[in-house]
Design an enzyme around this catalytic site. Structure first.
Site, short mmCIF file in Angstrom:
data_model
loop_
_atom_site.label_atom_id
_atom_site.label_comp_id
_atom_site.label_asym_id
_atom_site.label_seq_id
_atom_site.Cartn_x
_atom_site.Cartn_y
_atom_site.Cartn_z
CG HIS A 5 -3.30 -0.08 0.49
ND1 HIS A 5 -2.55 0.81 -0.26
CD2 HIS A 5 -3.80 0.41 1.24
CE1 HIS A 5 -2.37 1.92 0.56
NE2 HIS A 5 -3.25 1.72 1.50
CG ASP A 30 -0.89 0.60 -3.35
OD1 ASP A 30 -1.96 0.23 -3.61
OD2 ASP A 30 -0.61 0.65 -2.18
CB SER A 50 -4.14 5.04 1.34
OG SER A 50 -2.84 4.45 1.70
#
Ligand code: ARG
Ligand code: ASP
Length: 711
Positions: free
Chosen positions: A83, A218, A646
């Site tokens: 992402h 991810d 992230s």
């Protein structure tokens, strides 16, 4: 002496509730080494951050200004989230060659794809510079304070010696009580190396976002390129793979509950030191307001996205962005209630006051200012969310600014080109009819919730949703900015033509019903709210600075860390499952079998690539299975993380990579305001799953050969 012991005993429950035992986002030069070691860390603080020697910090970068990434090979190979690389993967995609859907794996270095504009930042040194920045600011507040601080920062920067490829950034910590200088090295030639298909990298999409148990792969991979001297350079085909000072070895050992772990990255923003009153306002007023607007917007979009595949594609990314924080805030409100955050903060304030009575006036004033600001702040929350969620109002805002610039003679060729580019981008994924519905519904909510003194003239009549829907549809058809109406036959979506005669355009825009409606919306906000919110915020900032300093002076037993501000931090904890609700207990690790359990053929969130299914069926797991015989996919721990973390590396006691941070557990998203180790968990992709996908799914052994794998 006795008194002191008593008081610190009193402080203890509050201290524990604030997560000091296992929480905190620490500046890497000021680590809580003792506690890290007591939890199992085998390396030293100097191994993590050493300005003079290669250390783990040399493998951690801020990725394109937002996420985090880490170097995992001696040839500058970077690992971050899917992402985080999403926009770049999308930019290389075409209808014939859709890298988001199919994934992408360079066959060798020549196949790696450049990404103009993408940067990564290394932090090579950190120094506390409070003594250089604060002199002369003692009696200043507001704009005067900001001005003096900026002058001092400039003066500090001027006398520092830096290389041409380095910059210095000075950042405020503890609400302006301390300042730190960062030396930054920015690399600009960053190439895409690999990404799994979205069915792996974004598996579970919005339904599983913020949710545990999770099964998302991810991750994506990039590579840093440098000039011939291994220094940062603009993209050139002659650039060479960057040789890092340090890269992270990758562990494929099994994880156990309570294993020590730390996360090293760039957390964006937290507010852990607010007074109880501020938390109460977030929980009871502003979060619910923002959630309510997004509820309406998301539901309206979903109705059409469900039945219309073109809308689905057009709105997927926007929907995900709006839904991401909508869902986070819902979890945040729940978690604040559940962790009893307001009560705990109130108790803590009383404890502080009993130790240092000078804190009472600070808290009293904070209470008074927050109460005074509340109605304005609530109006601001609605207002901002309306402008964000009504694309038509966003457009009206852009055109209003354009009118102003044009009339001020500021619309030169460069500004005009930038404006046209922005509008082209917006119109590409804009469904005017659908957005007329969104606009009608969010404005009905606004008219209903906003007290009369704030409501623009004529907005009172917008309360009736059904009437609104009909009315907005008509306005939308007549408006030239929606592209449904036209100006002498030319539509706004034909951006170049639309701007050929600017004088006529401005005349027409001024008469446009949406531009006018937005105009009264904005001017009423400016007249009733904006100045008031900001003036009170300046007072609150000054009080918060004082309150922060008083907390630090008074609560000597507590080890303080500054709120996140997108600077490099270390957070640590233990691999752990959770018990988020009565009788509900979650394990710390998910597996490939769980990916299969969620599989829904053809579904846009839970479909799976055939090859992954066949790997599962043949149990071709190699060294990537754990003691259960299955491949571990995601795991949770008590690391205190937030947005910006992230892509951050999760490391073990020896500094080996064990996971890739990408999310938090829904029940603990209040960690930004009130971290609670009982409820808060960060979610990571297991390194075994990453290597399994690279090796068995993508057949990219050449990448594995670069890495150092610890068995
Ligand atoms: N919740 C995570 C974060 O805040 C992941 C967001 C990306 N994934 C998604 N389904 N929108 O950024
Ligand atoms: N998903 C977030 C990010 O993109 C991480 C988090 O909020 O925990 O940074």
């Amino acid at each position: 002496m006795k008194r002191k012991i008593l008081l610190s005993a009193l402080l203890l429950p509050a201290v524990m509730a604030f997560g000091q035992q296992y929480g905190g986002m620490w500046i890497p030069t000021e680590l809580n080494e003792k506690e890290m070691k007591s939890l199992g860390m085998k390396i030293s603080a100097k191994d993590i951050f050493n300005p003079d020697k290669a250390s783990i910090k040399d493998a951690v970068v801020q990725f394109d200004g937002g996420c985090t990434a880490e170097v995992i090979s001696p040839k500058g190979l970077l690992l971050t989230n899917h992402h985080c690389g999403y926009d770049n993967i999308q930019a290389h995609s075409t209808v014939e060659n859709d890298l988001l859907t199919n994934g992408f794996w360079a066959k060798d270095m020549t196949g790696e794809l450049p990404n103009p504009g993408v940067t990564v930042d290394f932090i090579t040194d950190i120094k506390e510079v409070t003594a250089q920045i604060l002199p002369g600011t003692e009696n200043l507040t507001g704009a005067d304070l900001t001005k003096k601080i900026n002058e001092n920062i400039e003066a500090y920067k001027k006398v520092q010696k830096t290389e041409s490829y380095q910059t210095i950034s000075v950042r405020s910590m503890y609400y302006g009580n301390k300042f730190y200088a960062y030396v930054i090295e920015t690399f600009k030639d960053i190439r895409l190396v690999g990404a799994p298909p979205s069915a792996i990298g974004k598996y579970g999409s919005d339904t599983d976002n913020w949710v545990w148990p999770r099964h998302t792969g991810d991750f994506s991979m990039f590579r840093i390129y440098a000039d011939k001297n291994n220094k940062p350079a603009e993209y050139s085909k002659d650039n060479i793979p960057y040789t890092p000072k340090h890269f992270l070895p990758i562990s494929v050992k099994d994880k156990k509950e309570d294993d020590f772990t730390f996360v090293f990255g760039f957390p964006g923003r937290t507010t852990e030191y607010l007074p109880a009153i501020a938390v109460e306002k977030i929980m009871k007023e502003t979060d619910p307001a923002m959630i309510a607007v997004r509820d309406v917007a998301l539901k309206t979009l979903d109705e059409k996205m469900r039945i219309n595949p073109a809308t689905k594609i057009q709105y997927a990314s926007k929907y995900a962005r709006v839904a991401n924080y909508w869902k986070k805030w819902i979890g945040e409100v729940e978690g604040l209630k559940k962790s009893n955050a307001v009560e705990k903060k109130k108790q803590y304030e009383q404890t502080l006051i009993s130790k240092n009575p000078a804190i009472k006036p600070t808290i009293d004033q904070l209470n008074q200012k927050y109460n005074e600001q509340a109605p304005y702040n609530l109006h601001k929350a609605y207002y901002s969310e309306i402008v964000r969620n009504s694309e038509t109002f966003t457009l009206a805002g852009i055109y209003s600014n354009y009118i102003q610039s044009y009339e001020a003679g500021k619309m030169d060729a460069k500004n005009l080109e930038a404006l046209k580019a922005r509008l082209t981008e917006l119109y590409k994924d804009y469904d005017a009819e659908l957005d007329a519905k969104v606009t009608a519904k969010v404005l009905a909510l606004y008219a209903d919730k906003t007290p009369p003194q704030f409501l623009p003239k004529d907005f009172g009549q917008l309360k009736d949703v059904n009437k609104n829907l009909g009315m907005m549809e008509n306005v939308s058809k007549a408006s030239i900015i929606t592209g449904r109406g036209n100006m002498n036959g030319v539509k706004a979506t034909d951006v170049n033509k639309f701007f050929t005669d600017q004088k006529t355009l401005v005349e027409n825009l001024k008469k446009d019903p949406f531009v006018q409606m937005y105009g009264s919306f904005k001017s009423s906000y400016l007249a009733t709210t904006d100045a008031k919110v900001n003036a009170l915020q300046t007072d609150i900032d000054a009080l918060q600075k004082k309150f922060m300093a008083q907390q630090m002076e008074t609560d000597k037993d507590r080890k303080f860390f500054p709120d996140a501000n997108s600077t490099l931090r270390v957070t640590y904890g233990q691999v752990k499952g959770s018990e988020p609700r009565d009788a509900v207990s979650y394990g710390y690790q998910t597996h490939l079998a769980g990916v299969m359990e969620k599989y829904i053929p053809g579904d846009y969130e839970f479909d799976l690539p055939k090859k992954l299914i066949s790997l599962y069926n043949s149990k071709d797991y190699g060294v990537y299975k754990d003691k259960t015989g299955d491949v571990p996919v995601n795991f949770t721990a008590t690391n205190h993380t937030t947005g910006g973390n992230s892509g951050s590396p999760a490391l073990d006691a020896y500094g080996n990579l064990i996971g890739l941070n990408f999310d938090r557990q829904w029940e603990g998203t209040m960690s930004d305001i009130n971290y609670d180790p009982k409820l808060c968990r960060n979610i990571m992709v297991d390194t075994k799953y990453i290597l399994f996908v690279i090796d068995k799914y993508a057949d990219s052994k050449w990448l594995l050969n670069e890495m150092k794998i610890v068995k």
